[in-house]
Scaffold this active site. Structure first.
Site, PDB file in Angstrom:
ATOM      1  N   HIS B  60      66.956  20.666 -51.009  1.00  0.00           N
ATOM      2  CA  HIS B  60      68.381  20.965 -50.922  1.00  0.00           C
ATOM      3  C   HIS B  60      68.724  22.073 -51.919  1.00  0.00           C
ATOM      4  O   HIS B  60      67.978  22.321 -52.864  1.00  0.00           O
ATOM      5  CB  HIS B  60      69.202  19.707 -51.218  1.00  0.00           C
ATOM      6  CG  HIS B  60      69.128  18.689 -50.122  1.00  0.00           C
ATOM      7  ND1 HIS B  60      69.844  17.519 -50.141  1.00  0.00           N
ATOM      8  CD2 HIS B  60      68.424  18.663 -48.967  1.00  0.00           C
ATOM      9  CE1 HIS B  60      69.586  16.823 -49.045  1.00  0.00           C
ATOM     10  NE2 HIS B  60      68.725  17.497 -48.322  1.00  0.00           N
ATOM     11  N   GLU B  62      70.699  22.257 -54.376  1.00  0.00           N
ATOM     12  CA  GLU B  62      70.741  21.855 -55.780  1.00  0.00           C
ATOM     13  C   GLU B  62      69.341  21.860 -56.384  1.00  0.00           C
ATOM     14  O   GLU B  62      69.125  22.318 -57.508  1.00  0.00           O
ATOM     15  CB  GLU B  62      71.331  20.443 -55.905  1.00  0.00           C
ATOM     16  CG  GLU B  62      72.770  20.296 -55.416  1.00  0.00           C
ATOM     17  CD  GLU B  62      72.862  19.854 -53.959  1.00  0.00           C
ATOM     18  OE1 GLU B  62      72.027  20.326 -53.145  1.00  0.00           O
ATOM     19  OE2 GLU B  62      73.753  19.065 -53.626  1.00  0.00           O
ATOM     20  N   CYS B  99      74.174  14.981 -51.995  1.00  0.00           N
ATOM     21  CA  CYS B  99      73.725  13.742 -51.353  1.00  0.00           C
ATOM     22  C   CYS B  99      73.310  12.747 -52.437  1.00  0.00           C
ATOM     23  O   CYS B  99      73.298  13.071 -53.617  1.00  0.00           O
ATOM     24  CB  CYS B  99      72.570  14.036 -50.413  1.00  0.00           C
ATOM     25  SG  CYS B  99      71.037  14.414 -51.280  1.00  0.00           S
ATOM     26  N   CYS B 102      70.489  14.142 -54.601  1.00  0.00           N
ATOM     27  CA  CYS B 102      70.878  15.205 -55.532  1.00  0.00           C
ATOM     28  C   CYS B 102      71.831  14.679 -56.604  1.00  0.00           C
ATOM     29  O   CYS B 102      71.756  15.093 -57.763  1.00  0.00           O
ATOM     30  CB  CYS B 102      71.505  16.370 -54.779  1.00  0.00           C
ATOM     31  SG  CYS B 102      70.312  17.226 -53.739  1.00  0.00           S
TER      32      CYS B 102
HETATM   33 ZN   LIG Z   1      70.980  16.725 -51.627  1.00  0.00          ZN
END
Ligand SMILES: [Zn+2]
Ligand SMILES: [Zn+2]
Lengths: 432, 220
Positions: B60, B62, B99, B102
């Site tokens: 992701h 991040e 999410c 993360c």
């Molecule tokens: Zn994430």
């Protein structure tokens, strides 16, 4: 080995915890004349069926001073209704007809999944319990499956790498394809730097401390090997939780609190980080599995050839008479889609269908990473009371909103076996 | 348009940069989520979703931004304490709510504050599904120095959602770039954002498309 010390698989359900503190619903109940019970229940089942509470018994039976007392659930209570005796209009005539006085009470919202839970539920209102219909996920495993599962858990535990001089146990992850029974990827925690052997071992001397404080050396006369090994053989996992301090999922916030070695004396890892707060075993294993995927199925070539095929298709369709065009289109279409089907079968989507073996229950970061990567089943041996995400603190497998749900199993491994498995590997990994 | 929701100019400026990252992802046929890491009023790292190309659904935005940052800091020779100190002065601007994975990661890192665009009703770890920015409350008392971070959502959410919409349109039959990657890309989108509300109707459509062989998509 003793009969009692067996390896066992425990399914960790993916329903929300049915703890009664949280999961009850309010209903309206009333005492009834025992001789009217049959007719009242029959009418109520039609008037107010309890569709979502099939596990709840309609009638409660008590004996007080030798007299049988029956109460019956009339209907669900309206949660927002402040007046606790308010009765839905629909059954008001019924209540008047039998001269009932409704009161509110609580019943269990979900069916019990264990005998203990069921007994707990029955204290507030009787429910039924069907152990056979509450499939525990383990019953469906064949002996062969169990053998494989225990085998790979052993592999994972052996990989926890107890390094005496740098002395830590790390979490280990092994991703396995249960169909081919092959290891797809494996990894250890990489949150802390690996230390060179020249680093002073004193600061990781927890094993020495444990041994000194808990197990007198003479109590284990049957250990062999060098002095150091002899010491190692005697630590007790239960009493020496210190050596687990380096397990990333157990102590995810500890990365910054570690003693600081000189950065230049650290062992370089294959990847670009000597340490990384987020490189928990599961995440590294996922990365390794993804790398394998990219190597096995280098997709750029495939897509390249497919767009070429498309160009051909579009080119020909421009110039040819329509009949021929149609035929060619169909041929190429079929060829390419067959090809595609083939690669799709060969190439799993992420880790779909794969299992992962973790020695410790993962933290929420790792547990969610495994949702993203579509792991099929998770097996772990040791719970993570600090921040475990698969039953201990959170229960990610019960979050209905997630797009993927794996099954979670804990493998109960006798402590003695864990000690042996960890210690036996210390020899192989003494280089760290 | 976004000003009316009461975000400071700095917030909008940094979120615009995060959106820029998301657009980069879009160009590479990745799910358009982007982020920037800000320290002392300056962007020190950025990242965008990189899940399709890597075949790694954990990449992701991040994670990408954090890896860039950590690599750089380790090259300089910062130790763990120095890195932790710096991270505690960092804010993250990300186009979609982090999410669960993360959000936990950001807490582990000890980041100071997170600004996000649209909420993530399916996976959100900053309030939508779980509240991992408040993880400390969950921990047994005295067990761990669990860190929390402040969270502010809804910063230029419409723009973030508009990008998801673009992603869908890019995924239409006309692009030659779309090849065998397409099913993966779409699956990815569905995986991650299927319930970001304004997207729902598009996604129902997408699901229908993905169930047909992708070659047809292009040839139709
Ligand atoms: Zn994430
Ligand atoms: Zn973890």
């Amino acid at each position: 080995m003793l009969e009692a010390m067996k390896w066992e698989i425990i399914h960790i359900h993916n329903e929300p915890d049915s703890s009664l503190e949280v999961h009850t619903v309010e209903v309206l109940v009333s005492n009834i004349e025992p001789k009217l019970a049959n007719s009242i229940v029959r009418q109520l089942n039609q008037l107010c069926p309890l569709d979502n509470l099939r596990h709840v018994k309609r009638v409660q039976r008590r004996t007080s001073q030798g007299k049988v007392e029956l109460s019956v659930i009339l209907c669900l209570a309206d949660e927002h209704e402040k007046d606790t005796e308010a009765v839905p209009i629909g059954i008001q005539p019924f209540i008047r007809a039998y001269n009932l006085c409704p009161i509110r009470t609580k019943v269990a919202k979900y069916p019990a999944r264990s005998k203990e839970e069921w007994e707990e539920q029955c204290k507030i209102w009787p429910t039924s319990f069907h152990p056979s219909t509450n499939c525990d996920g383990v019953a469906t495993l064949s002996d062969e499956d169990m053998k494989m599962i225990f085998h790979y858990m052993k592999v994972a535990i052996q990989q926890t790498k107890l390094c005496y001089s740098g002395a830590k146990v790390l979490n280990a992850a092994v991703i396995v394809d249960p169909v081919s029974r092959k290891v797809i990827a494996s990894a250890n925690d990489q949150t802390h730097p690996l230390l060179t052997t020249s680093e002073p071992s004193a600061r990781y001397g927890c094993i020495d401390r444990c041994v000194a404080t808990t197990v007198p050396p003479e109590s284990h006369p049957n250990t062999a090997g060098s002095n150091q090994d002899t010491t190692l053989q005697k630590f007790s996992l239960r009493r020496c939780s210190d050596i687990f301090a380096g397990v990333s999922c157990l102590n995810p916030w500890d990365w910054a609190a570690q003693e600081l070695g000189k950065q230049n004396s650290l062992v370089k890892r294959e990847n670009k980080f000597t340490w990384h707060p987020l490189r928990h075993a599961a995440l590294v294993a996922i990365e390794n599995a993804a790398e394998r995927d990219r190597k096995l199925f280098p997709n750029s070539d495939v897509s390249e050839s497919k767009s070429e095929a498309l160009d051909v298709l579009l080119h020909t369709t421009d110039k040819c008479p329509s009949k021929r065009q149609k035929i060619e289109e169909q041929i190429i279409d079929k060829e390419v889609s067959d090809n595609l089907k083939h690669t799709e079968i060969m190439r799993p989507y992420l880790c779909t269908g794969f299992d992962i073996y973790l020695v410790w229950e993962p933290c929420p970061m790792c547990a969610m990473a495994l949702v993203h990567q579509r792991i099929r089943r998770i097996f772990y041996a040791l719970p993570n009371p600090n921040i475990g995400a698969l039953g201990s603190v959170y229960k990610l497998q019960a979050e209905k909103s997630l797009n993927h749900h794996y099954s979670v199993f804990r493998i109960s491994v006798p402590e003695q076996d864990i000690e042996e498995l960890i210690l036996n590997t210390s020899d192989n990994t003494s280089q760290c | 348009m976004a000003q009316e929701t009461g975000h400071s100019l700095a917030e909008l400026r940094f979120m615009e940069l995060a959106l820029e990252q998301a657009r980069l992802a879009l160009e590479k046929l990745e799910v358009p989520v982007g982020c920037v890491v800000v320290k002392d009023g300056e962007v020190i790292s950025s990242g965008s979703n990189h899940t399709s190309a890597t075949r790694n659904a954990t990449r992701h935005a991040e994670m990408e931004a954090i890896d860039t940052l950590l690599e750089e800091w380790q090259k300089i020779g910062f130790n763990q304490l120095e890195v932790a100190d710096r991270l505690s002065e960092c804010d993250l601007y990300v186009t979609c709510e982090p999410c669960i994975m993360c959000a936990t990661a950001l807490s582990i890192l000890g980041i100071r504050k997170v600004f996000y665009g649209c909420a993530n009703d399916k996976f959100g770890g900053c309030g939508s599904i779980l509240s991992l920015h408040e993880i400390a409350k969950k921990l047994p008392r005295g067990a761990l120095p669990g860190k929390g971070f402040e969270c502010k959502g809804g910063v230029m959410a419409d723009e973030a959602v508009a990008l998801f919409r673009c992603f869908y349109e890019q995924g239409n039959p006309n692009g030659n770039k779309l090849s065998s990657l397409l099913p993966f890309v779409l699956q990815n989108l569905i995986d991650q954002f299927a319930s970001v509300n304004p997207l729902d109707k598009f996604l129902f459509h997408l699901i229908k498309i993905t169930s047909t062989p992708s070659i047809r998509l292009v040839a139709v």
